[in-house]
Design an enzyme around this catalytic site. Structure first.
Site: not given
Ligand code: CMP
Length: 140
Positions: A11, A51, A59, A87, A93, A104, A114, A117, A128
């Site tokens: 990211k 997304y 968010f 993962r 996350t 992370r 974070n 992805h 994807e």
């Molecule tokens: P990602 O794996 O890219 O998938 C969705 C993204 O939303 C997640 O990582 C986070 O970077 C972002 N995000 C922001 N806030 C939240 C939250 N409260 N819960 C889950 N994902 C979040």
């Protein structure tokens, strides 16, 4: 375990801090092979489409802004059990919950920024990968 392909995004927060090499190394050291890799500036339409599953989440707007703020690195990773392995290497996350040694835990700034992805299941991995790569870009 089956040979799988999964999708990964490094990211903007991590690309801006010159962490591409360190993050790719984590994947490679875990036994994953990079079969496609490109750096792009994601468009708003691409980020919103990618997304779309999170469209109703509070968010969503901030997530899209963060993903288009500066370039990202897209990868397809291949290996035995690649989806789960990716993962595991990424960690939770929310970096506050991420295990020591994960990407992370080491690099993420917040739950939004974070650093990476990764696809969460075989169906999403296939979707994807197709969203950003054509078949002839995958060099296994
Ligand atoms: P990602 O794996 O890219 O998938 C969705 C993204 O939303 C997640 O990582 C986070 O970077 C972002 N995000 C922001 N806030 C939240 C939250 N409260 N819960 C889950 N994902 C979040």
């Amino acid at each position: 375990m089956a040979l799988e392909r999964t999708f990964s995004i490094i990211k903007p927060d991590a690309v801006r801090r010159n962490l591409i090499g360190k993050i790719v190394t984590k994947f490679e050291e875990a036994g994953l092979t990079v079969i496609a890799l490109k750096k792009i500036q994601m468009t708003r339409a691409q980020a919103e489409g990618f997304y779309a599953v999170h469209k109703e989440r509070p968010f969503f707007g901030e997530l899209v802004e963060q993903m288009i703020a500066s370039p990202v690195v897209l990868q397809v990773l291949e290996g035995e059990g690649a989806i789960l392995k990716n993962r595991e290497v990424m960690g939770a996350t929310n970096p506050a919950n991420a295990v020591e040694g994960t990407i992370r835990k080491e690099f993420a700034l917040s739950i939004g920024e974070n650093s990476v992805h990764g696809s969460d299941a075989p169906e999403t991995a296939a979707e994807e990968i197709k969203y950003f790569f054509s078949d002839d870009e995958l060099v296994g």
